[in-house]
Design a protein around this motif. Sequence first.
Motif, PDB file in Angstrom:
ATOM      1  N   GLY A 354       0.782  -1.229   0.000  1.00 53.00           N
ATOM      2  CA  GLY A 354       0.000   0.000   0.000  1.00 53.00           C
ATOM      3  C   GLY A 354       0.811   1.274   0.000  1.00 53.00           C
ATOM      4  O   GLY A 354       0.238   2.371   0.062  1.00 53.00           O
ATOM      5  N   LEU A 355       2.145   1.181  -0.117  1.00 51.89           N
ATOM      6  CA  LEU A 355       2.988   2.375  -0.015  1.00 51.89           C
ATOM      7  C   LEU A 355       2.665   3.427  -1.077  1.00 51.89           C
ATOM      8  O   LEU A 355       2.577   4.616  -0.786  1.00 51.89           O
ATOM      9  CB  LEU A 355       4.473   1.985  -0.121  1.00 51.89           C
ATOM     10  CG  LEU A 355       5.104   1.344   1.112  1.00 51.89           C
ATOM     11  CD1 LEU A 355       6.521   0.889   0.792  1.00 51.89           C
ATOM     12  CD2 LEU A 355       5.115   2.312   2.286  1.00 51.89           C
ATOM     13  N   VAL A 374      -8.155  -4.817   1.437  1.00 50.44           N
ATOM     14  CA  VAL A 374      -8.839  -5.601   0.403  1.00 50.44           C
ATOM     15  C   VAL A 374      -8.034  -5.576  -0.897  1.00 50.44           C
ATOM     16  O   VAL A 374      -7.849  -6.609  -1.557  1.00 50.44           O
ATOM     17  CB  VAL A 374     -10.264  -5.049   0.169  1.00 50.44           C
ATOM     18  CG1 VAL A 374     -10.890  -5.692  -1.071  1.00 50.44           C
ATOM     19  CG2 VAL A 374     -11.134  -5.310   1.393  1.00 50.44           C
ATOM     20  N   ALA A 375      -7.526  -4.383  -1.258  1.00 48.03           N
ATOM     21  CA  ALA A 375      -6.732  -4.263  -2.491  1.00 48.03           C
ATOM     22  C   ALA A 375      -5.437  -5.062  -2.391  1.00 48.03           C
ATOM     23  O   ALA A 375      -5.020  -5.719  -3.347  1.00 48.03           O
ATOM     24  CB  ALA A 375      -6.443  -2.790  -2.766  1.00 48.03           C
ATOM     25  N   ALA A 376      -4.792  -5.000  -1.217  1.00 49.63           N
ATOM     26  CA  ALA A 376      -3.541  -5.743  -1.031  1.00 49.63           C
ATOM     27  C   ALA A 376      -3.776  -7.246  -1.106  1.00 49.63           C
ATOM     28  O   ALA A 376      -2.967  -7.982  -1.695  1.00 49.63           O
ATOM     29  CB  ALA A 376      -2.911  -5.365   0.306  1.00 49.63           C
ATOM     30  N   GLN A 382      -3.264 -12.365  -6.777  1.00 48.63           N
ATOM     31  CA  GLN A 382      -3.015 -12.332  -8.229  1.00 48.63           C
ATOM     32  C   GLN A 382      -1.564 -12.682  -8.547  1.00 48.63           C
ATOM     33  O   GLN A 382      -1.284 -13.402  -9.510  1.00 48.63           O
ATOM     34  CB  GLN A 382      -3.338 -10.940  -8.764  1.00 48.63           C
ATOM     35  CG  GLN A 382      -3.075 -10.781 -10.260  1.00 48.63           C
ATOM     36  CD  GLN A 382      -3.268  -9.332 -10.709  1.00 48.63           C
ATOM     37  OE1 GLN A 382      -4.007  -8.567 -10.098  1.00 48.63           O
ATOM     38  NE2 GLN A 382      -2.588  -8.948 -11.778  1.00 48.63           N
ATOM     39  N   LEU A 383      -0.646 -12.192  -7.694  1.00 51.93           N
ATOM     40  CA  LEU A 383       0.775 -12.427  -7.941  1.00 51.93           C
ATOM     41  C   LEU A 383       1.264 -13.747  -7.352  1.00 51.93           C
ATOM     42  O   LEU A 383       2.394 -14.153  -7.600  1.00 51.93           O
ATOM     43  CB  LEU A 383       1.603 -11.280  -7.352  1.00 51.93           C
ATOM     44  CG  LEU A 383       1.372  -9.898  -7.958  1.00 51.93           C
ATOM     45  CD1 LEU A 383       2.239  -8.863  -7.256  1.00 51.93           C
ATOM     46  CD2 LEU A 383       1.678  -9.908  -9.439  1.00 51.93           C
ATOM     47  N   VAL A 405       6.181  -8.328  -4.304  1.00 53.07           N
ATOM     48  CA  VAL A 405       5.599  -7.248  -3.505  1.00 53.07           C
ATOM     49  C   VAL A 405       6.004  -5.889  -4.075  1.00 53.07           C
ATOM     50  O   VAL A 405       5.187  -4.963  -4.176  1.00 53.07           O
ATOM     51  CB  VAL A 405       6.017  -7.368  -2.019  1.00 53.07           C
ATOM     52  CG1 VAL A 405       5.583  -6.135  -1.222  1.00 53.07           C
ATOM     53  CG2 VAL A 405       5.406  -8.623  -1.393  1.00 53.07           C
ATOM     54  N   VAL A 406       7.282  -5.752  -4.471  1.00 51.13           N
ATOM     55  CA  VAL A 406       7.754  -4.487  -5.048  1.00 51.13           C
ATOM     56  C   VAL A 406       6.964  -4.160  -6.317  1.00 51.13           C
ATOM     57  O   VAL A 406       6.534  -3.017  -6.535  1.00 51.13           O
ATOM     58  CB  VAL A 406       9.266  -4.541  -5.370  1.00 51.13           C
ATOM     59  CG1 VAL A 406       9.722  -3.232  -5.992  1.00 51.13           C
ATOM     60  CG2 VAL A 406      10.072  -4.814  -4.115  1.00 51.13           C
ATOM     61  N   ILE A 407       6.756  -5.168  -7.164  1.00 53.58           N
ATOM     62  CA  ILE A 407       5.991  -4.956  -8.398  1.00 53.58           C
ATOM     63  C   ILE A 407       4.518  -4.714  -8.068  1.00 53.58           C
ATOM     64  O   ILE A 407       3.861  -3.851  -8.664  1.00 53.58           O
ATOM     65  CB  ILE A 407       6.146  -6.166  -9.338  1.00 53.58           C
ATOM     66  CG1 ILE A 407       7.605  -6.284  -9.809  1.00 53.58           C
ATOM     67  CG2 ILE A 407       5.211  -6.057 -10.540  1.00 53.58           C
ATOM     68  CD1 ILE A 407       7.905  -7.546 -10.602  1.00 53.58           C
ATOM     69  N   GLY A 408       4.008  -5.443  -7.082  1.00 51.38           N
ATOM     70  CA  GLY A 408       2.595  -5.359  -6.731  1.00 51.38           C
ATOM     71  C   GLY A 408       2.152  -3.981  -6.301  1.00 51.38           C
ATOM     72  O   GLY A 408       1.032  -3.550  -6.609  1.00 51.38           O
TER      73      GLY A 408
END
Length: 510
Positions: A354-355, A374-376, A382-383, A405-408
Motif C-alpha cells: 500500500g505504499l 482488500v486491495a492488497a 493475483q501475484l 511485492v515491489v511490483i505489486g
Amino acid sequence: MSNPDELLRIEGIRKTFPGVVALDGVDFDLRRGEVHVLLGENGAGKSTLIKMLSGAYTPDGGRILAGGRVVRIHGAQDAERLGIATIYQEFNLVPDLTVAENIFLGRQPRRFGLIDRKRMEAEAETLLARVGVDVSPRARVRELGIARLQMVEIAKALSLDARVLIMDEPTAVLTSEEVEKLFGIVRSLREDGVGIVFITHHLEEIAALGDRVTVIRDGRSVGQVPASTPEDELVRLMVGRSIEQQYPRRRADRGAALLGVDGLTRDGVFHDVSFEVHAGEVVGIAGLVGAGRTEVVRAVFGADPYDGGVVTVSGTPLRRHDVNAAMAAGIGLVPEDRKGQGLVLDASVGENLGLVTMRSATRAGLVDRKGQHVAAERIAAQLGVRMAGLGQHVRTLSGGNQQKVVIGKWLLADTKVLILDEPTRGIDVGAKVEIYQLINELTSAGAAVLMISSDLPEVLGMSDRVLVMAQGRIAGELAADEATQDAVMALAVSTPTAEQDTEKEASRGH
C-alpha cells in the motif's frame, strides 16, 4: 565416518517459524574438494539451511555433523571454529570502514597490543589480488560498486582459511568477465581441498562449475543428481513441473507513445539519451555494467537530477528531479536494489503493497485501511505471493516473493509505464516465468514496460525492441528479430561518438 573426505553432513534437519515449516527433513553432505550446488525455488528453504550452518538459526530437529562428529552451531564463532565461512547474497560489510578493516573485522593482527595496520593492509592486498579485484585496502567500503563489494566479501571469507565455504548467489551482481574470475577462484579453492556449497539460480553455471546438485523443494530435499543433469530435468525437480517456455513473451498491439525521453543528459554520466516506449511493448536496455543504464532510468523517474533534455508521459513534459510528479503521471520504478530501495523491510507485506497508493487512499487525514487491505489481498493473490498473511514482515519473505511485492505496489497504483531494473536478479526460474507472465499481462492491458537486465538472454527473450548503451550513450537500437547476443555485445563494447549524436539530432529534426 564412512567417507574420510566428508567435511559436512546434515541429516533430517527441521526448522519451523510461526505459521511456517521452513525445513522438513533435509539431508545434505559435502566432500573435500567439491562444489556441491544447492538448488531450489525462492522460499524452498535454502537460506534457512545456510543460516543454520552459519549459526544464525538453531535446528528444531535433525543433526549436523562436521568431520564425522555431531556439532552444535550456536553462532558465527562456532561456525568459524569449525572452518565454515558464508558469503551471503546481502553484503555483510560496514560502509564507513576500510576494505582491510572489513576483511579482518574482529580479527585484526596486533603488535605490542595495538592493531598492526601495516600488516593488516598488506595481507588484505594479497587477498584482494587473489580474487583479482583492483581496489585499495585503504578505500572506504561505501565508495565501492556492487561488483567490488562482492569481491571484498569473497576476500573476507578467504581470510578465514575456511574448509567449508558457502556462497549464496555470488554471481548475481557480477559481469561475465567477473564471473569467470570468480569461477577461477572457486576452482582453485576446490583444488586446495575446500568444500564449497554453491547456491545459484543460473542453471548454466551448474554444469560449468558443479560436481553434485541437491535439490530442495518446499522445505524437503527431493533429489541428489550429478551436475551434468540436463537443465529441463533440474527445473522439473526444482518446481515440481516442466516449464515449456523460459521466456514466454506474448506480443501485444503497439499503441501510442507513453514515455518519451529526448536528449537526456547528465554531465559525466550519460549524454543525449533519446527513446520512446509505446503502449503494449517491452523495451529492453542492454549494456555492460557502468554503461549508464540505471542512472538514466533513475533520472526518468525523478530520483536523480539531470542537466538537459526532456521526459514526457503521453506528450506532457515532467518536472525534473520530482518523483511525485513522475508517480502522478503514471511512472513506476522497480529498482535493482529491492531491499535497500524498493521495500520497507520492517513493515508488513500489506503495508509495503500500500505504499504507493496510501496518499490517494487518504481522506481528511485518515487512511482507508479496509480498502487498502482488500486491495492488497487481491494483488497478493493475483501475484501468488507465498506468505503466512498480509501481516507477515516483508523481511522474512524469499527474494522472489519480495520482488512480487515491489511490483505489486505499482500494480495497485494503475501504473502506465513500469520501469524494471534487474527484475529477476536472484530469483529462481519458476518465479522468473511468473514475473514474465505478469509483464505480458501489463502490456496486454495497454501499459508500457522499460526493462534493464544484465541477463542478456532475458533481454532478448522478453523485449520487442532492444536499446544498447555504451559509455553513457545509446549505441544502437535493435528490433526483436535482429537482436542477437553477438549484435548486442558488438554495440555494447563500441565507442559512440559525437558524430552519432549529430546524426540523431538531424534525424529528430526531420
